[in-house]
Design an enzyme around this catalytic site. Structure first.
Site, PDB file in Angstrom:
ATOM      1  CD  GLU A 182      -2.312  -2.189 -39.200  1.00 24.51           C
ATOM      2  OE1 GLU A 182      -1.818  -2.697 -40.219  1.00 24.51           O
ATOM      3  OE2 GLU A 182      -2.427  -2.815 -38.140  1.00 24.51           O
TER       4      GLU A 182
ATOM      5  CD  GLU B  73      -6.735  -4.244 -37.442  1.00 23.95           C
ATOM      6  OE1 GLU B  73      -5.814  -5.052 -37.654  1.00 23.95           O
ATOM      7  OE2 GLU B  73      -7.138  -3.433 -38.292  1.00 23.95           O
TER       8      GLU B  73
END
Ligand code: GAL
Length: 663
Positions: free
Chosen positions: A151, A337
């Site tokens: 991320e 995710e």
């Protein structure tokens, strides 16, 4: 006897952390994952301190064993480069790796993402460690792909305001502008005597007495984005060479704005993203909706916010020839995710409604995902994320999400194309400029963009979100909700698409800005004026207690937040303002196939888009609140996002549920 091969369909996975649990759990967890129907496991993104406990001393044994445990059960492993969490020994030896915040304060060791992308020392360690990982596992039969870092940009970490970035910025500017006079001109530095006489005098945009110069901010955003792209490119080059045949991806974030995702996605095989619908809603509700919408969707998330991110990430990496259909192996995009219980990082973290995990998974498929991987396998018993759910509870018993995954039939979700005839244009430079000078606190780049997206979704339309410079000829309708930066080449490309038969819809503030972030000497919308057939006349920033009436074929509607009017130069007025300072001036215009909407009103946007779609021959299906349609691979996913049963179009949909219909 031969059994017919199952056609390629959605596959599932989970994010697991063998380093967080005793070794004797690894084989058990791998077996349980397989039995649950999972195919993939993503591991190791935060495991640097265990893989390299001291500089240059690697401990591979535990990771070897963990990978073998998954491999032994037939799970396919996605490995990560380790750079999201530089360990304490490295930071104390090289504190210059740390980034600084906008106040110039160093962001300390003790959580994650504590590095400056521009740090030459960190870049060296990133290459060294990526090479070590790739040499060790690059050809391992269980390893099918790589995730770079984790991320990028999370926790506001794209831009550092000190150290390495502050040192590199003047050089980046010198390279861009050559001579300092050009920089002064591009930034309009004569205003307030901000002119520089040498590049070395330029600092990051921070701590000024009053507003920052938007052109300065724009270039800093470009600079920082370039650092992210370069940082990742170095890892990509190593992985490509040392790990042939494996895919490389990155797990992007919900509505992350710090860097240009199209630039950073270059060189990836496909994009993945991390989908946390409930956490996202706490931070971001569609324009003007606030508490009421947050309450209504507190246990499911808002369908359009989630779908927007799916469509954005599906379009991030152009995939000519990759042909997702029929290859048997997933080529992405993925949800890397997927929330499967409650999260821990929002101000409130409600439990999802029963059925939400299945609905999120089905929606991901319908918007193009080939794999959905749940975060995380087992809830963490330590540190920052102990309050976060996993598929297993802390005590290893199956949690609510597990039960939903267990009963989900993956074969009802064949992979294949999403048949969008409508494109929505997106551009990070426009986002940076828009949000630097919002001029109306009620709107932002994302809220304006999502308002148009949501209007399309309410009409049952499948949407491709593509870059503002993408090829447009395949679409019937192209919507540019907030592309405020339009260089002449972009304007020419859009004009050509219109000539070729594409219907174009532009939202307020389209083409307000030059590539440097200034306005056009000839007025707005600069190089698009002929195509739109209008010139901007006035713009009005409406405080929440003010509204502006707009009158037209659909009757009267109220604009909120923003209203701009136009002088007609070839276009006709479809709607006009009535009352107030814009009285009698054009609010929505049309010139041939080009429509310009100047007033912000979800109702108006919906009415105008419905008309444009109908004229362009795109079928619409107006949907009630909370019901959504998404199409993929010849099937339609009918979704009910409300907590109540819904009767729609002859169908009975239970609360928080879906149906897959074959066309
Ligand atoms: C993501 C992150 C994960 C975990 C998760 C919790 O943003 O990539 O590592 O922190 O959030 O919801």
């Amino acid at each position: 006897m031969t059994t017919a091969p199952t056609p390629p369909h959605l596959l599932l996975g989970s994010c697991d952390y063998p380093e967080h649990v005793p070794r004797d759990r690894w084989a058990t967890y791998a077996r349980m994952q397989k039995e649950l129907g999972l195919s993939f496991v993503r591991i190791a993104e935060f495991a640097w301190s265990r893989i390299e406990p001291q500089c240059g001393r690697y401990d591979w044994a535990w990771l070897d064993q963990a990978i073998e445990a998954y491999h032994g059960c037939g799970l396919r492993v996605v490995l990560c480069t380790l750079t999201a969490t530089p360990p304490a020994w490295l930071i104390r030896a090289h504190p210059e790796i740390l980034a600084s915040d906008e106040q110039g304060r160093v962001r300390e060791f003790g959580s994650r993402r504590h590095y400056d992308f521009a740090s030459p020392v960190y870049r060296e360690h990133s290459r060294r460690l990526t090479l070590a990982m790739a040499l060790r596992y690059g050809r391992h039969p269980a390893v099918v792909g790589w995730q770079t870092d984790n991320e990028f940009g999370c926790h506001g970490t794209t831009r550092s305001y000190g150290g390495a970035s502050a040192a590199a910025f003047p050089e980046w500017l010198r390279h861009r502008y050559g001579v300092v006079e050009r920089l002064n001109e591009a930034w309009g530095n004569v205003f307030w005597s901000m002119e520089y006489t040498d590049f070395s005098q330029v600092r990051p945009p921070m701590l000024t007495v009053t507003e920052l110069n938007p052109s300065h901010v724009l270039d800093y955003a470009r600079f920082a984005s370039q650092q992210v792209a370069d940082f990742q490119k170095e890892q990509l080059e190593i992985l490509r060479e040392m790990s042939p045949g494996r895919f490389i991806t990155h797990n992007f974030m919900i509505f992350e704005s710090g860097f240009d995702h199209y630039q950073v996605a270059q060189g990836l095989d496909f994009a993945t993203w991390d989908n946390y619908p409930l956490g996202m809603l706490e931070f971001f509700a569609p324009s003007g909706s606030g508490e009421e919408v947050k309450t209504r969707y507190a246990r499911t998330g808002h369908p359009d916010l989630i779908a927007f991110n799916h469509d954005l990430y599906r379009g991030l990496v152009a995939q000519p020839g990759l042909g997702r259909e029929g290859r048997g192996t997933p080529n992405g995009p993925w949800v890397m995710e997927q929330q499967c219980g409650q999260v821990n990082w929002a101000p409130y973290n409600p439990l999802p409604a029963g059925g939400a995990v299945q609905l999120w998974t089905a929606q991901a498929w319908a918007h193009g995902a080939d794999v959905v991987s749940y975060f995380r396998w087992r809830a963490a018993t330590m540190a920052q994320e102990v309050m976060h759910s996993g598929l297993l509870r802390h005590d290893e018993t199956p949690d609510r999400g597990y039960a939903e995954v267990e009963t989900l039939d993956q074969t009802q979700f064949p992979v294949g194309p999403v048949p969008a005839r409508v494109a929505l244009l997106h551009d990070y430079e426009s986002l940076w400029l828009y949000d630097q000078q919002k001029h109306s606190a009620s709107l932002s780049y994302w809220t304006q963009t999502v308002a148009y997206y949501s209007a399309l979704r309410s009409l049952g339309i499948d949407v491709d979100i593509v870059h503002a410079d993408a090829g447009l000829s395949a679409y019937a309708v192209v919507v540019a909700p907030a592309i405020t930066l339009v260089p002449p080449e972009r304007a020419a490309r859009w004009a050509k698409a219109v000539e070729g038969g594409v219907a174009l819809v532009c939202g307020p503030r389209t083409a307000f800005r030059t590539p440097g972030g200034q306005t056009w000497e000839t007025g707005q919308p600069g190089p698009l004026s002929d195509t739109l057939g209008v010139k901007l006349l006035q713009y009005d920033s409406l405080r929440p207690t003010l509204s502006q009436r707009v009158s037209g074929p659909g009757g009267d509607v109220q604009a909120h937040g923003w209203a701009e009017s136009y002088r007609l130069q070839g276009a006709e007025a479809l709607y006009s303002y009535s009352g107030g300072p814009l009285d009698g001036e054009a609010a929505v215009t049309r010139r041939g196939q080009v429509t310009t909407i100047g007033a912000h009103s979800p109702e108006l946007i919906g009415a105008v888009l419905a008309d444009v779609l109908q004229r362009a021959g795109v079928e619409t299906t107006p949907l009630p609140e909370g019901v959504r349609l998404s199409r993929r691979a010849g099937r339609t996913l009918v979704q009910n996002w409300t907590l109540d049963a819904v009767q729609w179009n002859g169908l009975s949909l239970g609360p928080v549920s879906f149906m897959v219909q074959e066309e």
